[in-house]
Design an enzyme around this catalytic site. Structure first.
Site, PDB file in Angstrom:
ATOM      1  CD  GLU A  64      -1.590  -2.486   1.413  1.00 31.18           C
ATOM      2  OE1 GLU A  64      -2.324  -3.513   0.633  1.00 31.18           O
ATOM      3  OE2 GLU A  64      -0.600  -2.634   2.176  1.00 31.18           O
ATOM      4  CB  VAL A  84      10.137  -4.824   7.082  1.00 31.35           C
ATOM      5  CG1 VAL A  84       9.084  -5.163   7.777  1.00 31.35           C
ATOM      6  CG2 VAL A  84      11.203  -5.969   7.107  1.00 31.35           C
ATOM      7  CG  HIS A  92       2.909 -12.607  -0.391  1.00 32.63           C
ATOM      8  ND1 HIS A  92       3.330 -11.883   0.578  1.00 32.63           N
ATOM      9  CD2 HIS A  92       1.799 -11.853  -0.681  1.00 32.63           C
ATOM     10  CE1 HIS A  92       2.782 -11.012   0.804  1.00 32.63           C
ATOM     11  NE2 HIS A  92       1.690 -10.983  -0.063  1.00 32.63           N
TER      12      HIS A  92
END
Length: 163
Positions: A64, A84, A92
């Site tokens: 985001e 992080v 992923h």
């Protein structure tokens, strides 16, 4: 160590950032609280060293960061993106790291605003802690990302002031 060869923060440029009254936003993800607390502390310390108060905006995760940076960039002289991502057993990690990195670069290029890159992309939590600016950490990436964004903002303002 990834910090090998990194320049020290330019204290003169940071002081200029304060004199110019630059506005800086720190956008920080919420995952990995211990690491994020260290990164945020370092970023806020760099802003304070420049004589500035940074606005802190929290987002859920590293993915985001780009959308928040994109929306906030028109209202600030510099953006600092902190997050992080720690490698797991699925792809992923690669998708989030590439998406966030490319998105933040796009924000900087499209808006002309410096985006301090404080997104840690680590294989292990220990690597992240070692870069988080915590007591005993080898590096302080929150401070470094903020100093880089502010120093770049000063260079851009100074260069473009006479144009």
């Amino acid at each position: 160590m990834s910090g090998h060869g990194a320049p020290e923060a330019n204290k003169n440029q940071l002081a200029k950032a304060g004199k110019l009254g630059l506005k800086v936003a720190i956008i920080a993800s919420s995952w990995h609280t211990q690491v994020m607390d260290g990164l945020i502390d370092g970023a806020q310390r760099a802003a304070k060293d420049a004589g500035l108060r940074a606005d802190l905006i929290r987002v859920p995760g590293s993915f985001e960061l780009p959308v928040a940076a994109s929306r906030l960039a028109p209202h600030y002289d510099a953006i600092v993106a902190l997050g992080v991502v720690i490698r797991g057993g699925t792809p992923h990690f690669d998708f989030v790291c590439h998406g966030a990195t490319n998105g933040l670069m796009d924000v900087a290029v499209q808006t002309g605003k410096p985006v301090g890159f404080g997104l840690l992309t680590c294989d292990t939590e220990a690597q992240a802690i070692d870069r988080a600016g915590l007591e005993g950490s080898a590096e302080d990436k929150g401070y470094e990302a903020t100093a880089a964004a502010l120093e770049t903002a000063v260079v851009l303002k100074s260069t473009l002031a006479g144009k």
